[in-house]
Motif scaffolding. Structure first.
Motif, PDB file in Angstrom:
ATOM      1  N   GLY A  65      -4.325   6.200  -0.507  1.00 53.31           N
ATOM      2  CA  GLY A  65      -3.298   5.765   0.441  1.00 53.31           C
ATOM      3  C   GLY A  65      -3.230   4.270   0.654  1.00 53.31           C
ATOM      4  O   GLY A  65      -2.162   3.721   0.900  1.00 53.31           O
ATOM      5  N   GLU A  66      -4.358   3.570   0.556  1.00 54.80           N
ATOM      6  CA  GLU A  66      -4.361   2.116   0.743  1.00 54.80           C
ATOM      7  C   GLU A  66      -4.288   1.355  -0.573  1.00 54.80           C
ATOM      8  O   GLU A  66      -4.314   0.133  -0.591  1.00 54.80           O
ATOM      9  CB  GLU A  66      -5.587   1.687   1.545  1.00 54.80           C
ATOM     10  N   TRP A  67      -4.203   2.083  -1.687  1.00 56.33           N
ATOM     11  CA  TRP A  67      -4.044   1.424  -2.978  1.00 56.33           C
ATOM     12  C   TRP A  67      -2.647   0.813  -3.035  1.00 56.33           C
ATOM     13  O   TRP A  67      -1.722   1.254  -2.350  1.00 56.33           O
ATOM     14  CB  TRP A  67      -4.232   2.426  -4.105  1.00 56.33           C
ATOM     15  N   GLU A 102      -0.078  15.207  -4.618  1.00 52.95           N
ATOM     16  CA  GLU A 102      -0.187  15.141  -3.165  1.00 52.95           C
ATOM     17  C   GLU A 102      -1.644  15.150  -2.708  1.00 52.95           C
ATOM     18  O   GLU A 102      -2.015  14.423  -1.780  1.00 52.95           O
ATOM     19  CB  GLU A 102       0.580  16.308  -2.543  1.00 52.95           C
ATOM     20  N   PRO A 123       0.832  -1.211   0.000  1.00 50.93           N
ATOM     21  CA  PRO A 123       0.000   0.000   0.000  1.00 50.93           C
ATOM     22  C   PRO A 123       0.868   1.264   0.000  1.00 50.93           C
ATOM     23  O   PRO A 123       1.937   1.303   0.618  1.00 50.93           O
ATOM     24  CB  PRO A 123      -0.786  -0.108   1.319  1.00 50.93           C
ATOM     25  N   LEU A 124       0.391   2.290  -0.676  1.00 49.14           N
ATOM     26  CA  LEU A 124       1.147   3.547  -0.761  1.00 49.14           C
ATOM     27  C   LEU A 124       1.465   4.104   0.616  1.00 49.14           C
ATOM     28  O   LEU A 124       2.540   4.668   0.829  1.00 49.14           O
ATOM     29  CB  LEU A 124       0.362   4.596  -1.545  1.00 49.14           C
ATOM     30  N   SER A 125       0.545   3.942   1.568  1.00 47.38           N
ATOM     31  CA  SER A 125       0.761   4.497   2.902  1.00 47.38           C
ATOM     32  C   SER A 125       1.967   3.892   3.603  1.00 47.38           C
ATOM     33  O   SER A 125       2.476   4.463   4.564  1.00 47.38           O
ATOM     34  CB  SER A 125      -0.490   4.307   3.758  1.00 47.38           C
ATOM     35  N   GLU A 126       2.452   2.747   3.127  1.00 48.19           N
ATOM     36  CA  GLU A 126       3.586   2.076   3.751  1.00 48.19           C
ATOM     37  C   GLU A 126       4.891   2.263   2.969  1.00 48.19           C
ATOM     38  O   GLU A 126       5.921   1.705   3.344  1.00 48.19           O
ATOM     39  CB  GLU A 126       3.294   0.584   3.897  1.00 48.19           C
ATOM     40  N   LEU A 133      -3.363  11.692  -2.373  1.00 51.20           N
ATOM     41  CA  LEU A 133      -2.896  10.687  -1.418  1.00 51.20           C
ATOM     42  C   LEU A 133      -3.948  10.224  -0.405  1.00 51.20           C
ATOM     43  O   LEU A 133      -4.033   9.023  -0.142  1.00 51.20           O
ATOM     44  CB  LEU A 133      -1.630  11.155  -0.707  1.00 51.20           C
ATOM     45  N   PRO A 134      -4.766  11.099   0.167  1.00 50.73           N
ATOM     46  CA  PRO A 134      -5.768  10.582   1.109  1.00 50.73           C
ATOM     47  C   PRO A 134      -6.725   9.571   0.468  1.00 50.73           C
ATOM     48  O   PRO A 134      -7.131   8.610   1.105  1.00 50.73           O
ATOM     49  CB  PRO A 134      -6.516  11.838   1.565  1.00 50.73           C
TER      50      PRO A 134
END
Length: 165
Positions: free
Chosen positions: A48-50, A41, A21-24, A44-45
């Motif tokens: 973020g989990e994609w 940017e 995931p992008l958030s990681e 991103l919200p």
């Protein structure tokens, strides 16, 4: 004397592996004059989990085609469907929507829900001006759902219901 406006674009801050995931991931934001065709940017919200679908190298910008919605992890295959707009919320479907799919069988005119919360990967209405517009969709499916929907297309009439999100 003011500098030109810029937009924050997402870049890989190190070599990034696929399937995370992008958030990681180790990402950085760089200011550019345009973010066209890249993940910005402000996105991103929402993403973020994609997942990153393919590895990318350090200092490369992220582009939307490199991302996969989490729903695509459990349903990695794509199935194309074309439905009359009257049976697909008048074509008001977009990528990321979730839909339920109903079939009315030709043999006995019985209706049943075949699938629920199916992820729409892409959707568009093809209208060439001759009154035969169709809603064309790419849906994220697994093998079992692909088999069900393929059979239903040939032996019944489909209706697509957009779920509230």
């Amino acid at each position: 004397s003011r500098p030109a406006p810029t937009v924050g674009v997402v870049f890989a801050n190190s070599d990034l592996p696929a399937g995370i995931p992008l958030s990681e991931l180790d990402l950085t934001i760089r200011q550019l004059s345009s973010g066209q065709g890249m993940v910005v940017e402000a996105d991103l919200p929402a993403v973020g989990e994609w997942l990153l679908a393919e590895p990318i190298a350090k200092n490369e910008p992220l582009v939307p085609s490199q991302l996969r919605a989490p729903e695509r992890t459990d349903h990695p295959d794509l199935l194309a469907l074309s439905v009359d707009p009257a049976h697909a919320v008048l074509g008001r479907l977009s990528a990321g929507d979730l839909v339920d799919i109903y079939v009315t069988w030709d043999a006995d005119n019985a209706t049943e829900r075949l699938a629920e919360a199916v992820h729409v990967v892409e959707a568009r209405t093809d209208d060439d001006g001759f009154g035969d517009a169709e809603v064309q969709m790419l849906l994220a499916v697994d093998g079992d759902l692909a088999e069900l929907l393929t059979g239903a297309v040939h032996t019944g009439a489909l209706d697509i219901v957009k779920r509230a999100q």
